[in-house]
Write a protein that holds these residues in place. Sequence first.
Motif, short mmCIF file in Angstrom:
data_model
loop_
_atom_site.label_atom_id
_atom_site.label_comp_id
_atom_site.label_asym_id
_atom_site.label_seq_id
_atom_site.Cartn_x
_atom_site.Cartn_y
_atom_site.Cartn_z
N THR A 21 12.16 -21.07 -0.71
CA THR A 21 12.73 -19.63 -0.04
C THR A 21 12.00 -19.10 1.00
O THR A 21 10.71 -19.49 0.96
N PHE A 22 12.60 -18.43 1.89
CA PHE A 22 11.61 -17.89 3.06
C PHE A 22 11.02 -16.71 2.28
O PHE A 22 9.64 -16.37 2.31
N ARG A 23 11.60 -15.90 1.22
CA ARG A 23 10.97 -14.88 0.49
C ARG A 23 9.47 -15.40 -0.07
O ARG A 23 8.52 -14.64 -0.12
N ASP A 24 9.61 -16.51 -0.81
CA ASP A 24 8.28 -17.00 -1.74
C ASP A 24 7.37 -17.42 -0.64
O ASP A 24 6.36 -17.19 -0.75
N SER A 25 7.78 -17.96 0.36
CA SER A 25 6.85 -18.78 1.44
C SER A 25 6.17 -17.56 2.24
O SER A 25 5.01 -17.78 2.45
N PHE A 26 6.87 -16.56 2.56
CA PHE A 26 6.49 -15.23 3.22
C PHE A 26 5.22 -14.74 2.48
O PHE A 26 4.38 -14.30 2.75
N MET A 27 5.64 -14.24 1.13
CA MET A 27 4.64 -13.80 0.17
C MET A 27 3.51 -14.49 0.11
O MET A 27 2.49 -13.81 0.19
N ASP A 28 3.64 -15.87 -0.21
CA ASP A 28 2.69 -16.62 -0.33
C ASP A 28 1.52 -16.49 1.00
O ASP A 28 0.29 -16.31 1.02
N MET A 29 2.00 -16.38 2.22
CA MET A 29 1.24 -16.18 3.21
C MET A 29 0.72 -14.84 3.31
O MET A 29 -0.58 -14.94 3.69
N LEU A 30 1.38 -13.91 3.13
CA LEU A 30 0.65 -12.60 3.35
C LEU A 30 -0.25 -12.23 2.20
O LEU A 30 -1.28 -11.64 2.30
N GLN A 31 -0.12 -12.91 1.04
CA GLN A 31 -0.98 -12.70 0.18
C GLN A 31 -2.40 -13.33 0.34
O GLN A 31 -3.49 -13.00 -0.30
N SER A 32 -2.48 -14.24 1.44
CA SER A 32 -3.78 -14.87 1.43
C SER A 32 -4.50 -13.87 2.55
O SER A 32 -5.70 -14.28 3.07
N ILE A 33 -4.03 -12.92 2.94
CA ILE A 33 -4.57 -11.79 3.98
C ILE A 33 -5.28 -10.63 3.15
O ILE A 33 -4.76 -9.95 2.41
N ASN A 34 -6.68 -10.34 3.28
CA ASN A 34 -7.41 -9.43 2.25
C ASN A 34 -7.98 -8.36 3.36
O ASN A 34 -8.51 -7.57 2.81
N THR A 35 -7.50 -8.49 4.65
CA THR A 35 -7.82 -7.37 5.48
C THR A 35 -7.18 -6.14 5.43
O THR A 35 -5.82 -6.07 5.32
N PRO A 36 -7.69 -4.99 5.40
CA PRO A 36 -6.79 -3.65 5.22
C PRO A 36 -5.69 -3.48 6.50
O PRO A 36 -6.03 -3.92 7.55
N LEU A 37 -4.45 -3.01 6.06
CA LEU A 37 -3.73 -2.76 6.88
C LEU A 37 -3.79 -2.10 8.49
O LEU A 37 -3.56 -2.62 9.24
N PRO A 38 -4.62 -1.15 8.44
CA PRO A 38 -4.83 -0.43 9.73
C PRO A 38 -5.80 -1.68 10.48
O PRO A 38 -5.70 -1.35 11.85
N GLU A 39 -6.51 -2.29 10.07
CA GLU A 39 -7.60 -3.10 10.33
C GLU A 39 -6.51 -4.35 11.02
O GLU A 39 -6.70 -4.70 12.37
N CYS A 40 -5.66 -4.77 10.15
CA CYS A 40 -4.70 -5.79 10.69
C CYS A 40 -3.81 -5.29 12.11
O CYS A 40 -3.60 -5.94 13.02
N ILE A 41 -3.35 -3.87 12.02
CA ILE A 41 -2.60 -3.37 13.00
C ILE A 41 -3.51 -3.41 14.16
O ILE A 41 -3.04 -3.92 15.47
N GLY A 72 -6.63 0.23 -1.54
CA GLY A 72 -6.34 -0.17 0.10
C GLY A 72 -5.71 -1.50 0.03
O GLY A 72 -5.39 -1.95 1.25
N LYS A 73 -5.26 -2.34 -0.88
CA LYS A 73 -4.82 -3.48 -1.05
C LYS A 73 -3.47 -3.11 -0.44
O LYS A 73 -2.61 -2.44 -1.24
N TRP A 74 -2.69 -3.98 0.38
CA TRP A 74 -1.20 -4.09 0.74
C TRP A 74 -0.54 -5.06 0.34
O TRP A 74 -1.20 -6.23 0.36
N LYS A 75 0.74 -4.81 0.17
CA LYS A 75 1.63 -5.89 0.02
C LYS A 75 3.07 -5.68 0.49
O LYS A 75 3.18 -4.46 0.43
N ILE A 76 3.60 -6.63 0.88
CA ILE A 76 5.05 -6.46 1.34
C ILE A 76 6.06 -5.77 0.38
O ILE A 76 5.97 -6.25 -0.88
N VAL A 77 7.04 -4.93 0.71
CA VAL A 77 8.08 -4.64 -0.30
C VAL A 77 9.34 -4.98 0.54
O VAL A 77 9.79 -4.51 1.30
N TYR A 78 9.93 -5.94 -0.15
CA TYR A 78 11.08 -6.41 0.24
C TYR A 78 12.34 -5.58 0.38
O TYR A 78 12.57 -4.66 -0.75
N ARG A 79 13.19 -5.86 1.37
CA ARG A 79 14.38 -4.95 1.63
C ARG A 79 15.46 -5.15 0.24
O ARG A 79 16.32 -4.33 0.00
N ASP A 80 15.63 -6.33 -0.05
CA ASP A 80 16.53 -6.86 -0.93
C ASP A 80 16.28 -7.75 -1.69
O ASP A 80 14.89 -8.40 -1.73
#
Length: 254
Positions: free
Chosen positions: A61-81, A148-156
Amino acid sequence: MGDSSFLSLPAMQTSPQSIVFTDWDGTVTLEDSNDFLTDNLGYGVERRKWLNQQVLEGKWTFRDSFMDMLQSINTPLPECIAYLKQHVKLDPGFLAFYTWCKSHNIPVIIVSSGMTPIIRALLEDLVGMDAALDIQIVSNDVAIDDAGKWKIVYRDDSPFGHDKSLAIKPYANLDPAVRPTLFYCGDGVSDLSAARETDLLFAKKGRDLVTYCERENIAYNVFDSFADIHKRVKAIVEDNSLTLEQAVAQKEIL
């Protein structure tokens, strides 16, 4: 449909004749910010592309693949932006298209599987504060813990995490007497749920959404940039030189 239902839809407040829904990453922007973070700050391009193919083939599913991608990123969100602001560029035709839409009472709504804090920050940086405040964003959110660890919060709870069709259907289901013409612009696997929901679909040349539409026999217009979309939407809603039916039948934008 009653007035309360009509007025509950933000884009209907000005009674527009048309509405443009658009993906953000890789559509309004030249780079997909989530892919860019995964490729450069996460586990890299090879697995990310493999996962995209798995989604197209219905194996993930897109949901699972996207979560898998984002979990590999350990950089804080402000630095990502901050990192994305250095590298992500706006489609060269988008600002002119948005400005034209604004002058013709055509709301532009970003419907994204990305995350609102990232999109909002980039939108303000790329198009300016006034436009950023005017453009509605319908997307996922972010949660940040005390460390400071961030994760996606899905809309549905859908297999997409954000089923984009749900943002479009209330407009599509309006009474025909008030229903606007609906356009959608997208490029990738996150747009699959929205592909059938509008009157005219624009799919970016050479991207996964084109592959999907060809396989599923979904009508679309192919575009390289928002200059192409601008030309076609203008021909339909202002110049009256092209009917919606003709546009649907003509895949290529000349």
